[in-house]
Design an enzyme around this catalytic site. Structure first.
Site, mmCIF file in Angstrom:
data_model
loop_
_atom_site.group_PDB
_atom_site.id
_atom_site.type_symbol
_atom_site.label_atom_id
_atom_site.label_comp_id
_atom_site.label_asym_id
_atom_site.label_seq_id
_atom_site.Cartn_x
_atom_site.Cartn_y
_atom_site.Cartn_z
ATOM 1 N N ASN A 144 0.826 -1.210 0.000
ATOM 2 C CA ASN A 144 0.000 0.000 0.000
ATOM 3 C C ASN A 144 0.862 1.263 0.000
ATOM 4 O O ASN A 144 1.977 1.248 0.506
ATOM 5 C CB ASN A 144 -0.904 0.007 1.236
ATOM 6 C CG ASN A 144 -2.102 -0.891 1.070
ATOM 7 O OD1 ASN A 144 -2.731 -0.909 0.011
ATOM 8 N ND2 ASN A 144 -2.429 -1.645 2.099
ATOM 9 N N HIS A 194 -8.834 1.256 -2.838
ATOM 10 C CA HIS A 194 -9.417 1.763 -1.591
ATOM 11 C C HIS A 194 -10.389 2.922 -1.835
ATOM 12 O O HIS A 194 -10.664 3.708 -0.926
ATOM 13 C CB HIS A 194 -8.331 2.173 -0.590
ATOM 14 C CG HIS A 194 -7.573 0.999 -0.036
ATOM 15 N ND1 HIS A 194 -6.620 1.118 0.931
ATOM 16 C CD2 HIS A 194 -7.656 -0.321 -0.313
ATOM 17 C CE1 HIS A 194 -6.125 -0.085 1.215
ATOM 18 N NE2 HIS A 194 -6.757 -0.971 0.467
ATOM 19 N N TYR A 244 -13.511 1.669 2.997
ATOM 20 C CA TYR A 244 -12.672 2.864 3.091
ATOM 21 C C TYR A 244 -13.457 4.133 2.786
ATOM 22 O O TYR A 244 -13.001 5.231 3.105
ATOM 23 C CB TYR A 244 -11.482 2.750 2.130
ATOM 24 C CG TYR A 244 -10.448 1.756 2.583
ATOM 25 C CD1 TYR A 244 -9.424 2.126 3.443
ATOM 26 C CD2 TYR A 244 -10.507 0.424 2.169
ATOM 27 C CE1 TYR A 244 -8.479 1.204 3.872
ATOM 28 C CE2 TYR A 244 -9.571 -0.506 2.585
ATOM 29 C CZ TYR A 244 -8.560 -0.110 3.437
ATOM 30 O OH TYR A 244 -7.637 -1.029 3.875
#
Length: 421
Positions: A144, A194, A244
């Site tokens: 990420n 996300h 998210y």
């Protein structure tokens, strides 16, 4: 077949190992190399990996090394799962943004930018070393922020595809609620890493019946609970947003929540200590139940599926991946990295056609893509002004005073990881 996992000393790794062992017919690995500079963690994880392979009758060899070049040499695929700065950096990412009234989270907002700045240069260095050693190897990025990191890899000319477990998690949960096999569930999944929405849930493939309205009508409470959002939000959207999205749709409430409870980083740090102690038990030969609370559910299945397709061993006909836009979402630049359903084979990933998203989603996708542009420039070239502009562009920051204050905090907390600071 040789597969290398960079960041192999992660407590996530036994989840991956379990999938490799169970799905060995799909991905017949002969040599698995776990690469990590943390030799103590690496040996604990490597020992458990060997025991899992042995228990499940996997004939492959598990090798551990701190030598990156040796580990990736001759690898057919290299999977990246790094955390530059470790849990200590994550703890900071989740803390200092709250001082300015902004969400503290490790993959989005100001914390996500800090992670990108630390991570992109390291990943690009690893990728260059992979290319020198084996230019034909595929790079699978689970590091990420996946969208920004994958975009950096692709723009540098690497053979890379980004992977996230959000979509496969939804697929498995929806299948259970609907009483069908996971392979029967096809998601109309659109957005950025996300920052995605499930705009359709189809049975049988891309042309199948859309059962999303029935799913929400019959199981809306369960879906909303899993998202940590009120059902009213899901019902009014008529789609299933990624969890998210609560940082956007409920920003102020989430900030107050984060201020009044221990950070996720603190919780994970405790779990990691417990997991590493478990991994050191020579009698343990399967992934412990505690690992499910660590995160990354179904990561192994998604990774096996993607690697198998890239390496010509089959794999599912459609997979949700992070790959280059190339006109799929016409309101974004061609070189943007999007997260959508794609067909994947030895030549890479090609997005399926996507129905134009509702402006409610398209506007946010476009804004966050602009932020990712600026974030990548800051990660590649450094400079306080680039960091400030990226923060000002992010919808979770967006105000001049916040961007100014957060820029100073970001640099102060990450100076040791920023060559230009």
């Amino acid at each position: 077949m040789k597969l290398a996992v960079v960041g192999g000393g992660s407590t996530y790794t036994p989840e991956l190992i379990d999938g490799f062992a169970r799905l060995r017919d799909t991905l017949p690995i002969e040599e698995l190399v776990l690469v990590d500079p943390a030799a103590d963690r690496l040996e604990l994880v490597g020992g458990l990996a060997r025991r899992i392979f042995a228990k499940q009758g996997h004939p492959g060899r598990v090798v551990t090394t701190s030598d990156l070049d040796a580990g990736v040499a001759d690898a057919d695929a290299v999977l990246l799962q790094l955390r530059v700065g470790g849990q200590a950096a994550r703890q900071q990412d989740e803390t200092w943004p709250l001082e300015c009234g902004c969400v503290g989270q490790e993959t989005t907002g100001a914390g996500g930018l800090a992670k990108a700045l630390r991570t992109v240069p390291v990943v690009l260095d690893i990728a260059e070393r992979v290319r020198r050693t084996n230019p034909n190897a595929w790079i699978i990025d689970f590091t990420n922020p996946v969208g920004i990191v994958t975009r950096a890899l692709l723009q540098a000319g690497h053979k890379a595809v980004g992977l996230c477990n959000v979509a496969i998690g939804f697929q498995r949960k929806f299948a259970k609620l609907l009483g069908v096999a996971p392979g029967e569930v096809h998601l109309d999944h659109v957005g950025l890493n996300h920052l995605t929405w499930e705009t359709g849930v189809r049975i049988g493939g891309p042309g199948g019946d859309d059962v999303l309205p029935r799913l929400l009508a019959e199981h809306g409470d369960a879906v909303a609970e899993d998202l940590h959002m009120p059902r009213e939000i899901v019902d009014r959207l008529g789609v299933v947003p990624s969890y998210y999205l609560r940082y956007y749709y409920q920003h102020d409430a989430v900030v107050e929540e984060l201020r009044t409870k221990p950070s996720r980083a603190a919780e994970v740090a405790v779990m990691e200590r417990e997991l590493l102690e478990m991994y050191g038990d020579p009698a343990l030969d399967e992934k412990p139940e505690l690992l499910a609370r660590r995160g990354g559910a179904f990561y192994s299945e998604a990774a096996v599926d993607l690697a198998a397709s890239l390496l010509g061993n089959g794999g599912s006909p459609y997979q949700v991946v992070n790959t280059v836009n190339n006109g799929t979402l016409p309101f974004l630049p061609d070189d943007a990295v999007i997260e959508v359903q794609a067909t994947v084979d030895g030549t890479g990933a090609r997005p399926l056609a996507v129905e134009k998203p509702d402006p409610l989603y398209a506007g946010l996708i476009a804004q966050v893509t602009g932020y990712e542009d600026l974030a990548l420039q800051a990660a590649l070239h450094g400079g306080r002004d680039r960091v400030f502009k990226a923060l000002l562009a992010h919808p979770l920051v967006g105000q001049y005073a916040h961007a100014e204050a957060l820029t100073d905090r970001l640099i102060a907390h990450n100076r040791e990881h920023l060559a230009w600071a």
